[in-house]
Enzyme design. Structure first.
Site, PDB file in Angstrom:
ATOM      1  N   HIS A  90       0.747  -1.206   0.050  1.00 32.09           N
ATOM      2  CA  HIS A  90       0.005   0.053  -0.110  1.00 32.09           C
ATOM      3  C   HIS A  90       0.765   1.326  -0.010  1.00 32.09           C
ATOM      4  CE1 HIS A  90      -3.680  -2.287   0.567  1.00 32.09           C
ATOM      5  NE2 HIS A  90      -3.224  -2.871   1.513  1.00 32.09           N
ATOM      6  N   HIS A 109       4.325  -4.821  16.517  1.00 37.49           N
ATOM      7  CA  HIS A 109       3.601  -3.232  16.002  1.00 37.49           C
ATOM      8  C   HIS A 109       2.510  -3.506  15.463  1.00 37.49           C
ATOM      9  CE1 HIS A 109       5.579  -4.900  12.543  1.00 37.49           C
ATOM     10  NE2 HIS A 109       6.595  -5.165  13.073  1.00 37.49           N
TER      11      HIS A 109
END
Length: 146
Positions: free
Chosen positions: A38, A140
């Site tokens: 992305h 994360h």
């Protein structure tokens, strides 16, 4: 005393190739996959959005086995995109964050035809806020663009 024969050359070759082999053997994290799929910054140059999509979708391995129906590329730095899940965004629901600022985007959609490569995409550029879904991960957060 200097080493003689093929051993120094083999040792040098091993030292050069070992890091590359280790990197290839490592699995991509969800966060890395999100960025690969992305984030395109700086934006890859192409004459128009259609050619951009037909260049980037295979380059980012989104058409390996099947043609991905749609994908959004965000033209901002990885840190800016990651910040949507922190100070740069607003928590909307349990795991969805909306960006506080608009981002330049290219949206790629499969243009009919075969679902198997070679794939043909049409593209559209836009500037708008993004929504990122964070997924639980021990190190994360990573996400998808909604």
């Amino acid at each position: 005393m200097a080493l003689k024969g093929p051993c120094p050359a083999l040792l040098l070759l091993l030292l050069v190739l070992l890091p590359a082999c280790l990197a290839l053997g490592r699995r991509e994290t969800r966060h890395e996959k999100f960025h690969r799929q992305h984030v395109d910054f700086p934006k890859t140059s192409a004459p128009d959005a259609r050619r951009y999509c037909n260049l980037l979708m295979p380059r980012r391995n989104l058409t390996t086995d099947a043609c991905k129906p749609t994908n959004t590329f965000i033209h901002a730095g990885p840190a800016e995109v990651d910040d949507v899940c922190h100070a740069g965004g607003t928590l909307r629901t349990e795991n969805y964050y909306d960006s506080k600022v608009p981002f330049e985007l290219t949206i790629c959609r499969l243009a009919g035809g075969a679902q198997r490569p070679p794939c043909n995409y049409r593209g559209r550029t836009s500037t708008q806020q993004i929504r990122v879904l964070t997924l639980p991960h021990p190190l994360h957060a990573a996400g998808t663009v909604a």
